[in-house]
Write a protein that holds these residues in place. Structure first.
Motif, PDB file in Angstrom:
ATOM      1  N   SER A  33       0.812  -1.217   0.000  1.00  0.00           N
ATOM      2  CA  SER A  33       0.000   0.000   0.000  1.00  0.00           C
ATOM      3  C   SER A  33       0.845   1.267   0.000  1.00  0.00           C
ATOM      4  N   ARG A  61      -4.243   7.794  -6.649  1.00  0.00           N
ATOM      5  CA  ARG A  61      -4.794   7.398  -5.351  1.00  0.00           C
ATOM      6  C   ARG A  61      -6.141   8.077  -5.137  1.00  0.00           C
ATOM      7  N   GLU A  99     -16.191   4.764  -1.710  1.00  0.00           N
ATOM      8  CA  GLU A  99     -15.031   3.897  -1.916  1.00  0.00           C
ATOM      9  C   GLU A  99     -13.979   4.544  -2.801  1.00  0.00           C
ATOM     10  N   GLU A 104      -6.857   4.266   0.570  1.00  0.00           N
ATOM     11  CA  GLU A 104      -6.371   2.949   0.165  1.00  0.00           C
ATOM     12  C   GLU A 104      -6.772   2.555  -1.253  1.00  0.00           C
ATOM     13  N   ALA A 105      -7.573   3.387  -1.913  1.00  0.00           N
ATOM     14  CA  ALA A 105      -7.991   3.101  -3.285  1.00  0.00           C
ATOM     15  C   ALA A 105      -6.853   3.416  -4.255  1.00  0.00           C
ATOM     16  N   CYS A 106      -6.325   2.386  -4.909  1.00  0.00           N
ATOM     17  CA  CYS A 106      -5.264   2.552  -5.904  1.00  0.00           C
ATOM     18  C   CYS A 106      -5.898   2.560  -7.295  1.00  0.00           C
ATOM     19  N   HIS A 138      -9.710   0.344 -10.422  1.00  0.00           N
ATOM     20  CA  HIS A 138      -9.633   0.673  -9.003  1.00  0.00           C
ATOM     21  C   HIS A 138      -9.356  -0.638  -8.275  1.00  0.00           C
ATOM     22  N   ARG A 140      -7.320  -2.581  -4.598  1.00  0.00           N
ATOM     23  CA  ARG A 140      -6.814  -2.381  -3.246  1.00  0.00           C
ATOM     24  C   ARG A 140      -6.067  -3.624  -2.770  1.00  0.00           C
ATOM     25  N   TYR A 153     -11.785  -3.599  -7.393  1.00  0.00           N
ATOM     26  CA  TYR A 153     -13.102  -3.016  -7.136  1.00  0.00           C
ATOM     27  C   TYR A 153     -13.801  -2.653  -8.440  1.00  0.00           C
TER      28      TYR A 153
END
Length: 245
Positions: A33, A61, A99, A104-106, A138, A140, A153
């Motif tokens: 992360s 991000r 979300e 933490e959303a890559c 997206h 995580r 996601y």
């Protein structure tokens, strides 16, 4: 040591091993992360040029998205997902909006290159490509069933760039990132009504319906759920948890 002492010793050892494994998993997730640009390990994936389509990929991000990018994601999600979700979309859209802006959303963004001249490199070989976003992933790094995984996601592309091999290219990149970061699997959720997506992942990419998917956990009640959980595993621990035996 008597029998009772041996049992207690084994119990303590087992608890210690469980805690050590949990700590190790947490460290793997944390390390993955903290990487600012997962594309940096795979420069060959920075550009995509196939089927008369040319694109540049970059990372992002969730907590650093511009207002324009957030609006683009919202609109593309609605365009692609409102029909598969049906009556569930109104509630799901609110969840997805929260979300998408989480720290933490890559993200991996796909920018279409409209002008070949824009691909010129600077003195330090920094890519100068510019162009509109036409899709994104997206993903995580999370712990699922005590296994570190990449959870996808969203994989969303504009309809006009479908059929150009871009979805497969992006999922191959996600799988490479997962392996590079020590993840045991790639996991994702697909609406059962989205038959094209189900066929894409299962038939073309060889993902399987996971042992943790509702239809596997409870064959009687599972079909009432609107989704399946799919997976592709990379090590024995993940295989034991996610694949149907």
């Amino acid at each position: 040591m008597d029998a009772e002492g041996k049992i207690e010793h084994r119990a303590k050892k087992t608890r210690r091993e469980i805690l050590e494994k949990k700590k190790s998993t947490e460290n793997v997730i944390k390390a993955a992360s903290l990487v600012k640009d997962h594309l940096s390990k795979f420069p060959q994936f920075r550009h995509y040029k196939r089927n008369e389509f040319h694109a540049h990929l970059d990372s992002g991000r969730g907590n650093k998205l511009t207002l324009a990018t957030r609006k683009y994601i919202q609109n593309l999600l609605k365009l692609n997902m409102e029909a598969p979700y049906g009556s569930e979309w109104a509630a799901e859209e609110k969840i997805k909006r929260r979300e998408m802006v989480a720290e933490e959303a890559c993200y991996i963004f796909v920018h279409e290159i409209l002008n070949e001249a824009s691909e010129l490199k600077g003195k330090n070989s920094v890519c100068r490509c510019v162009g509109p976003i036409v899709g994104f992933v997206h993903y995580r790094f999370v712990v699922e069933e005590e296994v570190p995984v990449v959870y996808v996601y969203e994989l969303q592309l504009e309809p006009r760039v479908h059929g150009k091999g871009l979805g497969k290219f992006l999922m191959q990149l996600i799988e490479l990132i997962a392996c590079e970061c020590g993840m045991g699997a790639v996991v994702l959720t697909v609406q059962r009504a989205n038959r094209l997506a189900m066929d894409f992942y299962i038939s073309k990419l060889r993902y399987t319906i996971s042992a943790i998917s509702p239809s596997r956990v409870d064959p009687l009640l599972g079909p009432e759920k609107s989704y399946e959980i799919l997976c592709k595993t990379f090590d024995p621990d993940a295989q034991a948890v996610f694949e149907v035996r």
